[in-house]
Design an enzyme around this catalytic site. Structure first.
Site, PDB file in Angstrom:
ATOM      1  N   HIS B  79     -16.702  53.909 -37.486  1.00 49.19           N
ATOM      2  CA  HIS B  79     -16.871  53.982 -38.946  1.00 49.19           C
ATOM      3  C   HIS B  79     -16.573  52.606 -39.552  1.00 49.19           C
ATOM      4  O   HIS B  79     -17.350  52.087 -40.352  1.00 49.19           O
ATOM      5  CB  HIS B  79     -15.951  55.050 -39.528  1.00 49.19           C
ATOM      6  CG  HIS B  79     -15.814  54.993 -41.019  1.00 49.19           C
ATOM      7  ND1 HIS B  79     -16.803  55.399 -41.870  1.00 49.19           N
ATOM      8  CD2 HIS B  79     -14.804  54.564 -41.811  1.00 49.19           C
ATOM      9  CE1 HIS B  79     -16.413  55.222 -43.123  1.00 49.19           C
ATOM     10  NE2 HIS B  79     -15.195  54.708 -43.120  1.00 49.19           N
ATOM     11  N   ASP B 108     -39.291  30.497 -52.079  1.00 47.06           N
ATOM     12  CA  ASP B 108     -38.868  31.396 -51.000  1.00 47.06           C
ATOM     13  C   ASP B 108     -37.567  30.839 -50.454  1.00 47.06           C
ATOM     14  O   ASP B 108     -37.033  29.855 -50.975  1.00 47.06           O
ATOM     15  CB  ASP B 108     -39.938  31.466 -49.895  1.00 47.06           C
ATOM     16  CG  ASP B 108     -39.818  32.757 -49.080  1.00 47.06           C
ATOM     17  OD1 ASP B 108     -38.690  33.131 -48.729  1.00 47.06           O
ATOM     18  OD2 ASP B 108     -40.853  33.387 -48.812  1.00 47.06           O
ATOM     19  N   TRP B 144     -11.266  49.065 -35.598  1.00 47.52           N
ATOM     20  CA  TRP B 144     -12.309  48.058 -35.895  1.00 47.52           C
ATOM     21  C   TRP B 144     -11.782  46.657 -35.669  1.00 47.52           C
ATOM     22  O   TRP B 144     -12.560  45.720 -35.508  1.00 47.52           O
ATOM     23  CB  TRP B 144     -12.838  48.226 -37.312  1.00 47.52           C
ATOM     24  CG  TRP B 144     -12.062  47.504 -38.369  1.00 47.52           C
ATOM     25  CD1 TRP B 144     -10.948  47.968 -38.999  1.00 47.52           C
ATOM     26  CD2 TRP B 144     -12.325  46.211 -38.916  1.00 47.52           C
ATOM     27  NE1 TRP B 144     -10.512  47.031 -39.899  1.00 47.52           N
ATOM     28  CE2 TRP B 144     -11.329  45.944 -39.881  1.00 47.52           C
ATOM     29  CE3 TRP B 144     -13.303  45.239 -38.706  1.00 47.52           C
ATOM     30  CZ2 TRP B 144     -11.281  44.758 -40.602  1.00 47.52           C
ATOM     31  CZ3 TRP B 144     -13.242  44.059 -39.437  1.00 47.52           C
ATOM     32  CH2 TRP B 144     -12.247  43.827 -40.371  1.00 47.52           C
ATOM     33  N   SER B 171     -26.694  36.579 -36.529  1.00 42.85           N
ATOM     34  CA  SER B 171     -27.534  36.901 -37.684  1.00 42.85           C
ATOM     35  C   SER B 171     -26.891  36.411 -38.977  1.00 42.85           C
ATOM     36  O   SER B 171     -27.546  35.785 -39.821  1.00 42.85           O
ATOM     37  CB  SER B 171     -27.758  38.415 -37.728  1.00 42.85           C
ATOM     38  OG  SER B 171     -28.097  38.831 -39.015  1.00 42.85           O
ATOM     39  N   SER B 172     -25.585  36.668 -39.122  1.00 45.88           N
ATOM     40  CA  SER B 172     -24.895  36.247 -40.347  1.00 45.88           C
ATOM     41  C   SER B 172     -24.895  34.737 -40.496  1.00 45.88           C
ATOM     42  O   SER B 172     -25.080  34.217 -41.602  1.00 45.88           O
ATOM     43  CB  SER B 172     -23.443  36.714 -40.336  1.00 45.88           C
ATOM     44  OG  SER B 172     -23.373  38.090 -40.446  1.00 45.88           O
ATOM     45  N   HIS B 255      -9.370  37.725 -42.675  1.00 40.05           N
ATOM     46  CA  HIS B 255      -9.100  37.689 -44.101  1.00 40.05           C
ATOM     47  C   HIS B 255     -10.228  37.040 -44.898  1.00 40.05           C
ATOM     48  O   HIS B 255     -10.672  37.618 -45.889  1.00 40.05           O
ATOM     49  CB  HIS B 255      -7.737  37.110 -44.455  1.00 40.05           C
ATOM     50  CG  HIS B 255      -7.366  37.598 -45.814  1.00 40.05           C
ATOM     51  ND1 HIS B 255      -6.889  38.857 -46.045  1.00 40.05           N
ATOM     52  CD2 HIS B 255      -7.542  37.046 -47.020  1.00 40.05           C
ATOM     53  CE1 HIS B 255      -6.765  39.044 -47.335  1.00 40.05           C
ATOM     54  NE2 HIS B 255      -7.151  37.961 -47.966  1.00 40.05           N
ATOM     55  N   GLU B 257     -13.168  37.234 -44.091  1.00 36.52           N
ATOM     56  CA  GLU B 257     -14.185  38.285 -44.032  1.00 36.52           C
ATOM     57  C   GLU B 257     -14.037  39.255 -45.203  1.00 36.52           C
ATOM     58  O   GLU B 257     -15.017  39.710 -45.781  1.00 36.52           O
ATOM     59  CB  GLU B 257     -14.062  39.044 -42.698  1.00 36.52           C
ATOM     60  CG  GLU B 257     -14.811  40.360 -42.619  1.00 36.52           C
ATOM     61  CD  GLU B 257     -16.315  40.199 -42.554  1.00 36.52           C
ATOM     62  OE1 GLU B 257     -16.772  39.056 -42.369  1.00 36.52           O
ATOM     63  OE2 GLU B 257     -17.019  41.206 -42.707  1.00 36.52           O
ATOM     64  N   TYR B 259     -13.099  38.533 -48.130  1.00 39.62           N
ATOM     65  CA  TYR B 259     -13.696  37.917 -49.319  1.00 39.62           C
ATOM     66  C   TYR B 259     -15.191  37.762 -49.173  1.00 39.62           C
ATOM     67  O   TYR B 259     -15.917  37.743 -50.172  1.00 39.62           O
ATOM     68  CB  TYR B 259     -13.003  36.591 -49.623  1.00 39.62           C
ATOM     69  CG  TYR B 259     -11.566  36.847 -49.996  1.00 39.62           C
ATOM     70  CD1 TYR B 259     -11.287  37.656 -51.086  1.00 39.62           C
ATOM     71  CD2 TYR B 259     -10.509  36.383 -49.246  1.00 39.62           C
ATOM     72  CE1 TYR B 259      -9.988  37.965 -51.430  1.00 39.62           C
ATOM     73  CE2 TYR B 259      -9.202  36.688 -49.577  1.00 39.62           C
ATOM     74  CZ  TYR B 259      -8.950  37.482 -50.667  1.00 39.62           C
ATOM     75  OH  TYR B 259      -7.671  37.799 -50.986  1.00 39.62           O
ATOM     76  N   SER B 270     -20.586  39.803 -62.392  1.00 42.36           N
ATOM     77  CA  SER B 270     -20.676  38.720 -63.379  1.00 42.36           C
ATOM     78  C   SER B 270     -22.075  38.582 -63.961  1.00 42.36           C
ATOM     79  O   SER B 270     -22.251  37.921 -64.984  1.00 42.36           O
ATOM     80  CB  SER B 270     -20.266  37.383 -62.754  1.00 42.36           C
ATOM     81  OG  SER B 270     -18.983  37.475 -62.209  1.00 42.36           O
ATOM     82  N   HIS B 304      -0.560  37.999 -43.256  1.00 44.78           N
ATOM     83  CA  HIS B 304      -0.031  39.155 -44.006  1.00 44.78           C
ATOM     84  C   HIS B 304      -0.571  40.459 -43.436  1.00 44.78           C
ATOM     85  O   HIS B 304      -0.098  41.524 -43.806  1.00 44.78           O
ATOM     86  CB  HIS B 304      -0.294  39.025 -45.522  1.00 44.78           C
ATOM     87  CG  HIS B 304      -1.739  39.129 -45.920  1.00 44.78           C
ATOM     88  ND1 HIS B 304      -2.243  38.491 -47.016  1.00 44.78           N
ATOM     89  CD2 HIS B 304      -2.781  39.784 -45.388  1.00 44.78           C
ATOM     90  CE1 HIS B 304      -3.537  38.765 -47.134  1.00 44.78           C
ATOM     91  NE2 HIS B 304      -3.874  39.541 -46.151  1.00 44.78           N
ATOM     92  N   HIS B 305      -1.552  40.375 -42.547  1.00 42.55           N
ATOM     93  CA  HIS B 305      -2.014  41.590 -41.862  1.00 42.55           C
ATOM     94  C   HIS B 305      -1.111  41.936 -40.686  1.00 42.55           C
ATOM     95  O   HIS B 305      -1.326  42.953 -40.038  1.00 42.55           O
ATOM     96  CB  HIS B 305      -3.440  41.387 -41.345  1.00 42.55           C
ATOM     97  CG  HIS B 305      -4.444  41.212 -42.427  1.00 42.55           C
ATOM     98  ND1 HIS B 305      -5.092  42.266 -43.024  1.00 42.55           N
ATOM     99  CD2 HIS B 305      -4.892  40.106 -43.055  1.00 42.55           C
ATOM    100  CE1 HIS B 305      -5.911  41.810 -43.959  1.00 42.55           C
ATOM    101  NE2 HIS B 305      -5.803  40.496 -43.999  1.00 42.55           N
ATOM    102  N   THR B 330      -7.917  35.864 -59.010  1.00 43.91           N
ATOM    103  CA  THR B 330      -8.540  37.180 -59.167  1.00 43.91           C
ATOM    104  C   THR B 330      -8.271  37.713 -60.569  1.00 43.91           C
ATOM    105  O   THR B 330      -9.157  38.296 -61.212  1.00 43.91           O
ATOM    106  CB  THR B 330      -8.007  38.158 -58.110  1.00 43.91           C
ATOM    107  OG1 THR B 330      -8.024  37.498 -56.844  1.00 43.91           O
ATOM    108  CG2 THR B 330      -8.868  39.397 -58.034  1.00 43.91           C
ATOM    109  N   LYS B 333     -10.574  36.218 -63.031  1.00 47.04           N
ATOM    110  CA  LYS B 333     -11.905  36.828 -63.040  1.00 47.04           C
ATOM    111  C   LYS B 333     -11.902  38.120 -63.837  1.00 47.04           C
ATOM    112  O   LYS B 333     -12.773  38.353 -64.677  1.00 47.04           O
ATOM    113  CB  LYS B 333     -12.382  37.079 -61.611  1.00 47.04           C
ATOM    114  CG  LYS B 333     -12.478  35.818 -60.793  1.00 47.04           C
ATOM    115  CD  LYS B 333     -13.237  36.018 -59.515  1.00 47.04           C
ATOM    116  CE  LYS B 333     -14.710  36.057 -59.758  1.00 47.04           C
ATOM    117  NZ  LYS B 333     -15.274  34.738 -60.079  1.00 47.04           N
ATOM    118  N   ARG B 452      -2.088  56.222 -39.900  1.00 53.72           N
ATOM    119  CA  ARG B 452      -3.540  56.227 -39.818  1.00 53.72           C
ATOM    120  C   ARG B 452      -3.978  56.318 -38.358  1.00 53.72           C
ATOM    121  O   ARG B 452      -3.181  56.167 -37.446  1.00 53.72           O
ATOM    122  CB  ARG B 452      -4.119  54.977 -40.483  1.00 53.72           C
ATOM    123  CG  ARG B 452      -3.740  53.686 -39.808  1.00 53.72           C
ATOM    124  CD  ARG B 452      -4.094  52.477 -40.642  1.00 53.72           C
ATOM    125  NE  ARG B 452      -5.491  52.091 -40.494  1.00 53.72           N
ATOM    126  CZ  ARG B 452      -5.933  50.825 -40.512  1.00 53.72           C
ATOM    127  NH1 ARG B 452      -5.078  49.827 -40.664  1.00 53.72           N
ATOM    128  NH2 ARG B 452      -7.203  50.541 -40.381  1.00 53.72           N
TER     129      ARG B 452
END
Lengths: 180, 527
Positions: B79, B108, B144, B171-172, B255, B257, B259, B270, B304-305, B330, B333, B452
C-alpha cells in the site's frame, strides 16, 4: 532552434552528472557514517574500551545476565558458562563463553554484543572479548573464551540488572568486510 | 486532398501519426503523456486503495479475520510503495507534463522522446510490484521503508520491489531532467524566473530534489540487493556492516521525498486560491523563498525519522530544531494563502473547496508533525497509529486533495467541457468527512499505544478501529464519484470557455479549451 536543442542537451548533460554524483554520494555515506561512528565513539561495540576509573563502589550491586544466540544456519553450539554474576560497579570481572562447531567443515563466526537495557551499553566497558576478533573453529572443535569487563560507576541508579547478549553470525568466505 | 487535410491541420502537423493504441505508445506530445501519467496514477490509486481496504477490513475487529499476519505485512508495505511511487508522484508528473509547457509558453517538453520513455517505464515497474504478490513468499513485507535487516532476508518479492524502485527511480530522474530543462531553457520571451506561475516554481524545485535524492534511494536499494545476493555486508552486522546505516541512507532520500510529494501540491493550491479569491497571490516572492528554504532544510532533518535508534542527545537536539525550523517557511505559505483569500470575492467551486480543505487538514498534519519532531514525544509514539494519522493527514489530505483541486481546476481546459459541479461538491464533502472519520481516531489510537503494522490489537482499541474502518471504506467508495465526474466530463457537458475561472491569469487560459494538440509553437510574449 538548433541553439535551443544544443542548450537543452547541455543542461541534460549537467543534470545527468548531478544524478550520477548523487548515486556516488549514497555510497560515500557508508565510509562517512563509519568515520562519524568512530570519531564520536558511537557503536564501537567490538573494540576494547578504556577504563579510566576503577574505583570500586562496594555499596552497590549490579546483576549481569548472560545470553547467547546464533544467527540462522550457523552450525554451532554457543553458551555462557554462567547464567549471571553479581558485581560491584568498577570491579574487574571475567566470565567465559563456550562455542562448539557441530559441523564437518571449518566455520568462521563473528559475535556482536548488545545490551538490555540499551542505555547500559554506554557504561559496560569490555577490556577483553571474543567479539573483538573473528573466531574460526575446525570441525568438532570446542573453545572457551573470556569476556573481561568493568561496569562504569556512572551507571544510572535505576539500572540494577544488565543483560549482555551475544549473537554469533557466520562470516562467509566472500563476505569479508565488504561494507568497510 | 487539401480539403481532406484541413481537419488534420487543426491538429497540427501530425497527420501521419499512428492511431489507436499505437498513438499512446509512441506519443511524444506533452499533453498525451500528461494524460497517460494521470490515468496511470489513478489506476495505481485504485490498486493501493484496494490494499488499504484489505488492511482496514482486517483491523475492523480485533483478532485475525481475513489474512495471515505475513500477508497483512505485505498489504501495508505494498500500500505504501504503490501510493507513494505509483499514485502521488506520477500524478504530479502528469500535471507537470500538461501544465508546465502551457504555463511558460513552450511548445512541448524539452526532450519529447525521453518524456515518452519516462512514462512507459512506469507500467512495467507497476507490474513488477503488483506481480510480486504471486511469487513464492509473496510481496515484500519489510514496510515501505524497506529497513534492513528485514529487507536483506525476504523472499524474491523483495528483489522485484527493488527492481521496480530502480525503474521508477530512473523514470523520475528522466522526468525531472526534462522538467528542469524545459523550465530553464524554454520559457516564453519576457517570462523571467520571478514571473513564472508558482506551480512552475514548485516543480522546478521538486525536480532538483528528485535529481538529488532518487539516486541515493537507488544506491540504498542496490546495497540491499548486493547484500542479499552478492556477498556484500553493508547492512549485515556480522560482516562489519550496520542496519542503522540503511536507515540513515534511506531517510536521506526519504525526507526530501516527503517534500517531493507536497511541493507540487503547494504549487497547485497557489494557482487555485488566487483564481477563486479573484486576487493576485499574496507575497509571491516570499512564496518562492519559502519553497527554496523548505527544499534546502529537507536535507538536514532526516534523522527525525529515527530518534529511537540510540542517537546522542546532541544529535536529537539538532534534528529537532532543524525540523521545527521548517515550520517557519511552511507557516509563511499558509499565511500567504489565507492572506490571498482575505477580502477576496470568493466562490467555492470544487477546486476551491479542495484547496480550502487542503489548508485546513494539511495544517493539522503539519502540527502533528511538529509534535513528532520533539524527541521525548516521538519516542513515546514512535511506530504507533499517531504516526500513521500524521502522515495520512499530510499525504492524503495534503497531496491527494491538492491533486483533486488541480484536476477539477484544469479539467475544463484539458477536455473542453465543464465538469459536473454537483458531483465535484459531493466528492469533496464526502472525501473530507470520510477522511476525518478514518484518520482522526488514529491519533487517539496512537496516543493510547496501538502499534502500526500489526494485524491484531488489544480489545480497548476496538471501537476506534471500527470507526476508522467504516471511514476507510467510505473514503474508498467516494473516489468512484471522482472517476464518474472525470468520465462524464470527458464524454461531454457544458462547453468550457477559454478561461472558465474568472480570476485565473496564467498563460494556459489564453489557449482555447481544449487546447490544440500543439500549442505555443510561436511563443507568446509576456510583458
Amino acid at each position: 532552434m538548433v541553439n535551443q536543442a544544443q542548450l537543452n542537451l547541455l543542461t541534460l548533460r549537467k543534470l545527468l552528472i548531478v544524478a550520477a554524483a548523487m548515486f556516488g554520494f549514497g555510497y560515500a555515506l557508508v565510509p562517512f557514517y563509519q568515520k562519524i561512528c568512530e570519531v564520536t565513539g558511537v557503536n564501537n561495540v567490538i573494540k576494547a574500551d578504556e577504563v579510566a576509573n576503577t574505583q570500586i563502589d562496594v555499596a552497590r550491586f549490579v546483576t549481569i545476565e548472560f545470553d547467547s544466540n546464533l544467527r540462522s544456519h550457523l552450525p554451532w553450539t554457543f553458551r555462557p558458562l554462567q547464567t549471571n554474576v553479581r558485581v560491584h560497579p568498577g570491579e574487574l570481572t571475567t566470565v567465559s563463553y563456550e562455542i562448539r562447531n557441530n559441523s564437518a567443515r571449518t566455520v568462521t563466526g563473528q559475535a556482536i554484543p548488545s545490551y538490555g537495557p540499551q542505555v547500559a551499553g554506554r557504561y559496560f566497558r569490555k577490556l577483553d572479548c571474543f567479539c573483538f576478533t573473528q573466531q574460526t573453529l575446525q570441525p568438532g572443535e570446542v573453545r572457551q573464551m573470556p569476556v573481561a569487563f568493568v561496569v562504569d560507576q556512572g551507571l544510572p541508579g535505576d539500572v540494577n540488572t544488565i543483560t549482555l547478549s551475544y549473537t554469533f553470525f557466520e562470516v562467509e568466505g566472500t563476505a569479508k568486510q565488504a561494507g568497510g | 486532398m487539401y480539403a481532406a487535410h484541413a481537419h488534420d491541420q487543426a491538429h497540427g502537423d501530425h497527420a501521419h501519426s499512428p492511431g489507436g493504441i499505437m498513438r499512446w505508445i509512441t506519443t511524444t506530445n506533452h499533453k498525451d503523456i500528461g494524460t497517460l501519467y494521470l490515468w496511470f496514477s489513478f489506476t495505481m490509486l485504485m490498486v493501493g486503495g484496494v490494499l488499504a481496504i484489505g488492511i482496514r477490513a482486517e483491523l475492523f475487529q480485533p483478532g485475525l479475520q481475513f489474512w495471515r499476519p505475513e500477508f497483512f505485512n505485505e498489504l501495508t508495505t505494498m500500500h505504501g510503495l504503490i501510493m507513494v511511487f505509483g499514485a502521488i508522484m506520477p500524478a504530479f508528473v502528469g500535471f507537470a507534463n500538461w501544465q508546465i509547457p502551457m504555463m511558460i509558453g513552450a511548445p512541448d517538453m524539452a526532450f519529447a522522446r525521453m518524456n515518452n520513455w519516462s512514462f512507459w517505464l512506469l507500467p512495467p515497474a507497476a507490474c513488477l510490484l503488483v506481480g510480486s504478490f504471486f511469487v513464492p513468499g509473496g510481496a515484500t513485507a519489510a514496510g515501505w521503508t524497506l529497513y534492513a535487516p528485514l529487507s536483506t532476508q525476504m523472499g524474491p518479492g523483495m528483489d522485484l520491489a527493488i527492481f521496480a524502485l530502480h525503474i521508477m527511480g530512473a523514470s523520475s530522474i528522466m522526468g525531472a531532467i526534462n522538467i528542469i530543462t524545459t523550465i530553464l531553457n524554454m520559457r516564453a520571451p519576457g517570462m523571467d524566473l520571478m514571473k513564472m506561475p508558482l506551480f512552475v516554481w514548485t516543480w522546478l524545485i521538486t525536480a532538483y530534489l528528485l535529481i538529488a535524492v532518487m539516486p541515493v534511494l537507488a544506491g540504498a536499494v542496490t546495497m540491499v540487493l548486493t547484500d542479499r545476493h552478492f556477498g556484500t555486508n553493508f547492512f549485515n552486522a556480522a560482516g562489519g556492516g550496520d542496519p542503522v546505516l540503511f536507515q540513515h541512507i534511506f531517510w536521506f532520500f526519504g525526507h526530501p521525498e516527503v517534500y517531493i510529494m507536497i511541493l507540487p501540491a503547494f504549487g497547485i493550491i497557489s494557482q487555485v486560491i488566487p483564481a477563486f479569491a479573484r486576487k493576485p497571490l499574496f507575497g509571491y516572492a516570499s512564496m518562492v523563498y519559502a519553497l527554496a528554504s523548505i527544499a534546502i532544510l529537507s536535507f538536514i532533518v532526516w534523522a527525525h525519522h529515527m530518534f529511537t535508534v540510540g542517537m546522542p542527545a546532541a544529535g536529537q537536539l539538532f534534528f529537532m530544531f532543524a525540523t521545527m525550523l521548517i515550520a517557519v517557511p511552511t507557516g509563511v505559505k499558509v499565511f500567504n494563502w489565507i492572506a490571498t483569500m482575505w477580502k477576496g470575492s470568493m466562490t467555492f467551486e470544487a477546486p476551491m473547496l479542495f484547496a480550502c480543505g487542503f489548508i485546513f487538514v494539511f495544517s493539522m498534519g503539519g502540527f502533528t508533525g511538529l509534535m513528532l519532531a520533539i524527541p521525548p514525544v516521538d519516542i513515546q509514539v514512535q511506530d504507533t497509529y499517531y504516526v500513521v494519522a500524521h502522515f495520512h493527514y499530510v499525504l492524503v489530505a495534503g497531496s491527494l486533495f491538492a491533486i483533486f483541486a488541480g484536476a477539477y481546476f484544469w479539467i475544463p481546459k484539458w477536455t473542453g467541457h465543464m465538469y459536473d459541479e454537483t458531483l465535484g461538491k459531493w466528492h469533496f464533502w464526502l472525501s473530507l468527512i470520510f477522511f476525518n472519520i478514518t484518520f482522526f481516531p488514529m491519533h487517539f489510537l496512537g496516543l493510547a499505544g496501538m502499534p502500526r503494522r500489526i494485524p491484531d490489537y488489544a480489545l480497548q482499541f476496538a471501537d476506534f478501529n471500527m470507526v476508522a474502518s467504516f471511514g476507510g471504506f467510505g473514503f474508498g467508495l467516494t473516489q468512484l464519484i471522482f472517476l464518474a465526474a472525470v468520465i462524464k466530463c470527458i464524454r461531454g457537458g457544458e462547453k468550457a470557455p477559454d478561461k472558465p475561472w474568472e480570476g485565473a491569469d496564467t498563460l494556459e487560459w489564453t489557449l482555447p479549451s481544449p487546447p490544440p494538440y500543439h500549442s505555443f509553437e510561436t511563443p507568446p510574449v509576456v510583458k
